[in-house]
Design a protein around this motif. Structure first.
Motif, PDB file in Angstrom:
ATOM      1  N   ASN A  58       0.980  -1.191  -0.390  1.00 34.78           N
ATOM      2  CA  ASN A  58      -0.131   0.187  -0.481  1.00 34.78           C
ATOM      3  C   ASN A  58       0.970   1.384   0.054  1.00 34.78           C
ATOM      4  OD1 ASN A  58      -2.907  -1.218   0.222  1.00 34.78           O
ATOM      5  ND2 ASN A  58      -2.998  -1.134   2.093  1.00 34.78           N
ATOM      6  N   VAL A  59       1.813   0.785   0.916  1.00 35.30           N
ATOM      7  CA  VAL A  59       3.168   2.255   0.681  1.00 35.30           C
ATOM      8  C   VAL A  59       3.091   2.320  -0.425  1.00 35.30           C
ATOM      9  CG1 VAL A  59       5.051   3.377   1.811  1.00 35.30           C
ATOM     10  CG2 VAL A  59       3.592   1.534   3.374  1.00 35.30           C
ATOM     11  N   MET A  60       4.115   1.280  -1.631  1.00 36.35           N
ATOM     12  CA  MET A  60       4.323   1.899  -2.657  1.00 36.35           C
ATOM     13  C   MET A  60       3.189   2.413  -3.288  1.00 36.35           C
ATOM     14  SD  MET A  60       6.663  -1.537  -3.073  1.00 36.35           S
ATOM     15  CE  MET A  60       6.180  -2.768  -2.249  1.00 36.35           C
ATOM     16  N   THR A  61       2.078   2.079  -3.490  1.00 35.30           N
ATOM     17  CA  THR A  61       0.807   2.361  -4.445  1.00 35.30           C
ATOM     18  C   THR A  61       0.577   3.104  -4.147  1.00 35.30           C
ATOM     19  OG1 THR A  61      -0.653   0.894  -3.317  1.00 35.30           O
ATOM     20  CG2 THR A  61      -0.015   0.240  -4.752  1.00 35.30           C
ATOM     21  N   VAL A  62       0.758   4.404  -3.356  1.00 35.20           N
ATOM     22  CA  VAL A  62      -0.291   6.113  -2.618  1.00 35.20           C
ATOM     23  C   VAL A  62       0.301   6.653  -4.165  1.00 35.20           C
ATOM     24  CG1 VAL A  62       0.137   7.423  -0.999  1.00 35.20           C
ATOM     25  CG2 VAL A  62       0.016   5.404  -0.219  1.00 35.20           C
ATOM     26  N   PRO A  63       1.582   6.926  -4.280  1.00 35.98           N
ATOM     27  CA  PRO A  63       1.732   7.851  -5.015  1.00 35.98           C
ATOM     28  C   PRO A  63       0.767   7.364  -6.622  1.00 35.98           C
ATOM     29  CG  PRO A  63       3.773   6.987  -4.190  1.00 35.98           C
ATOM     30  CD  PRO A  63       2.358   6.093  -3.751  1.00 35.98           C
ATOM     31  N   LEU A  64       0.625   6.530  -6.805  1.00 34.14           N
ATOM     32  CA  LEU A  64      -0.735   6.104  -7.539  1.00 34.14           C
ATOM     33  C   LEU A  64      -2.258   6.722  -8.065  1.00 34.14           C
ATOM     34  CD1 LEU A  64      -0.723   4.581 -11.239  1.00 34.14           C
ATOM     35  CD2 LEU A  64      -0.851   2.443  -9.368  1.00 34.14           C
ATOM     36  N   VAL A  65      -2.078   6.072  -6.463  1.00 31.74           N
ATOM     37  CA  VAL A  65      -3.208   6.577  -6.522  1.00 31.74           C
ATOM     38  C   VAL A  65      -3.752   8.168  -6.303  1.00 31.74           C
ATOM     39  CG1 VAL A  65      -5.283   6.874  -4.522  1.00 31.74           C
ATOM     40  CG2 VAL A  65      -4.221   4.175  -4.913  1.00 31.74           C
ATOM     41  N   TYR A  66      -2.586   8.295  -5.912  1.00 31.32           N
ATOM     42  CA  TYR A  66      -2.213  10.317  -5.255  1.00 31.32           C
ATOM     43  C   TYR A  66      -2.774  10.608  -6.638  1.00 31.32           C
ATOM     44  CZ  TYR A  66      -1.784  14.893  -3.579  1.00 31.32           C
ATOM     45  OH  TYR A  66      -1.322  16.424  -3.134  1.00 31.32           O
ATOM     46  N   ALA A  67      -1.483  10.206  -7.868  1.00 29.21           N
ATOM     47  CA  ALA A  67      -1.861  10.780  -9.079  1.00 29.21           C
ATOM     48  C   ALA A  67      -3.038  10.459  -9.686  1.00 29.21           C
ATOM     49  CB  ALA A  67      -1.242  10.006 -10.309  1.00 29.21           C
ATOM     50  N   VAL A  68      -4.595   9.650  -9.647  1.00 31.94           N
ATOM     51  CA  VAL A  68      -5.307   9.165 -10.486  1.00 31.94           C
ATOM     52  C   VAL A  68      -6.488   9.770  -9.495  1.00 31.94           C
ATOM     53  CG1 VAL A  68      -7.467   7.680 -10.586  1.00 31.94           C
ATOM     54  CG2 VAL A  68      -5.194   6.629 -11.248  1.00 31.94           C
ATOM     55  N   VAL A  69      -6.364  10.433  -7.792  1.00 31.51           N
ATOM     56  CA  VAL A  69      -7.214  11.211  -7.712  1.00 31.51           C
ATOM     57  C   VAL A  69      -7.172  12.816  -7.575  1.00 31.51           C
ATOM     58  CG1 VAL A  69      -8.200  11.943  -5.508  1.00 31.51           C
ATOM     59  CG2 VAL A  69      -7.652   9.572  -5.881  1.00 31.51           C
ATOM     60  N   ALA A  70      -5.901  13.298  -8.250  1.00 31.23           N
ATOM     61  CA  ALA A  70      -5.409  13.893  -9.019  1.00 31.23           C
ATOM     62  C   ALA A  70      -5.957  15.090  -9.988  1.00 31.23           C
ATOM     63  CB  ALA A  70      -3.905  14.565  -8.349  1.00 31.23           C
ATOM     64  N   LEU A  71      -5.821  13.723 -10.593  1.00 37.55           N
ATOM     65  CA  LEU A  71      -6.122  13.507 -12.152  1.00 37.55           C
ATOM     66  C   LEU A  71      -7.600  13.810 -12.681  1.00 37.55           C
ATOM     67  CD1 LEU A  71      -5.652  13.319 -15.335  1.00 37.55           C
ATOM     68  CD2 LEU A  71      -6.429  11.577 -14.789  1.00 37.55           C
ATOM     69  N   PHE A  72      -8.264  13.032 -11.147  1.00 37.87           N
ATOM     70  CA  PHE A  72     -10.391  13.761 -11.596  1.00 37.87           C
ATOM     71  C   PHE A  72     -10.505  14.773 -10.679  1.00 37.87           C
ATOM     72  CE2 PHE A  72     -11.102   8.671 -10.794  1.00 37.87           C
ATOM     73  CZ  PHE A  72     -11.097   8.074 -12.239  1.00 37.87           C
TER      74      PHE A  72
END
Length: 162
Positions: free
Chosen positions: A139-153
Motif C-alpha cells: 500500500n505504501v508503494m501504491t499511494v503515489p499512483l492513487v494520489y496521481a489518479v485522484v489528482a487527475l480526477f
C-alpha cells in the motif's frame, strides 16, 4: 457528475481488488486499492468526501466479496479520518506523509476486518498480522499512483473541498 465519477472509480477499484488481483498476484498479496483511494481522497477533498468514498467503496467490497454488509465500511472509516487529519497538516499536498499514514492505516484496517470477521480464532490472527504487514508495504508503494489518479480526477471535475 462528481458523485458519478466517485462511484465509477471506486467500483472499478473494488472490482480490481476483489476479482482480478487475488488471482493474478503471487501468494495472494495485493494492495488495498480502495483503502488507498479513501485515504488520499479524504486528504485531498476533506472528511466529508472521504466518508462518502469509504461508504461507497466499503459497500462495493462487501457486495463483490460476499462479506456481511458494513464490514468494510466500518474498517475504512479510520482511513477517512486519518486522511482528513493529514489534510490539516502542513504536508497536505505531499505524497510522503500519506505513504507513512497508509502503512499505519493498513494495520488498523486489517485489524478491524479480522476482529469483525474472526474475533476468536488465534491462528487467523497470526496469518492476518503477517499479511497486514506485507500488504501495508504494498500500500505504501501504491499511494503515489492513487494520489496521481485522484489528482487527475480533480482536474476533470472532482474538485477540492473548501
Amino acid at each position: 457528475m462528481r458523485q458519478l465519477i466517485i462511484v465509477i472509480f471506486l467500483l472499478g477499484a473494488a472490482a480490481l481488488e476483489v476479482l482480478v488481483l487475488p488471482r493474478s498476484t503471487p501468494y495472494g498479496l495485493f494492495p488495498d486499492l480502495v483503502l488507498g483511494v479513501v485515504l488520499v481522497a479524504s486528504a485531498v477533498e476533506g472528511l466529508r468526501a472521504g466518508l462518502l468514498w469509504a461508504a461507497v467503496g466499503g459497500l462495493a467490497l462487501d457486495l463483490l466479496a460476499a462479506h456481511p454488509w458494513g464490514v468494510h465500511v466500518l474498517a475504512l472509516l479510520p482511513a477517512a479520518v486519518v486522511g482528513a487529519a493529514a489534510r490539516r497538516s502542513m504536508y497536505r499536498s505531499a505524497v510522503l506523509p500519506l505513504m507513512g499514514f497508509v502503512g499505519i492505516v493498513t494495520l488498523l484496517y486489517r485489524f478491524l476486518l479480522t476482529l469483525l470477521r474472526w474475533p476468536g480464532e488465534a491462528d487467523v490472527w497470526v496469518d492476518a498480522t503477517i499479511t497486514a504487514i506485507l500488504v501495508g508495504l504494498l500500500n505504501v508503494m501504491t499511494v503515489p499512483l492513487v494520489y496521481a489518479v485522484v489528482a487527475l480526477f480533480g482536474r476533470v471535475g472532482v474538485g477540492r473541498a473548501r
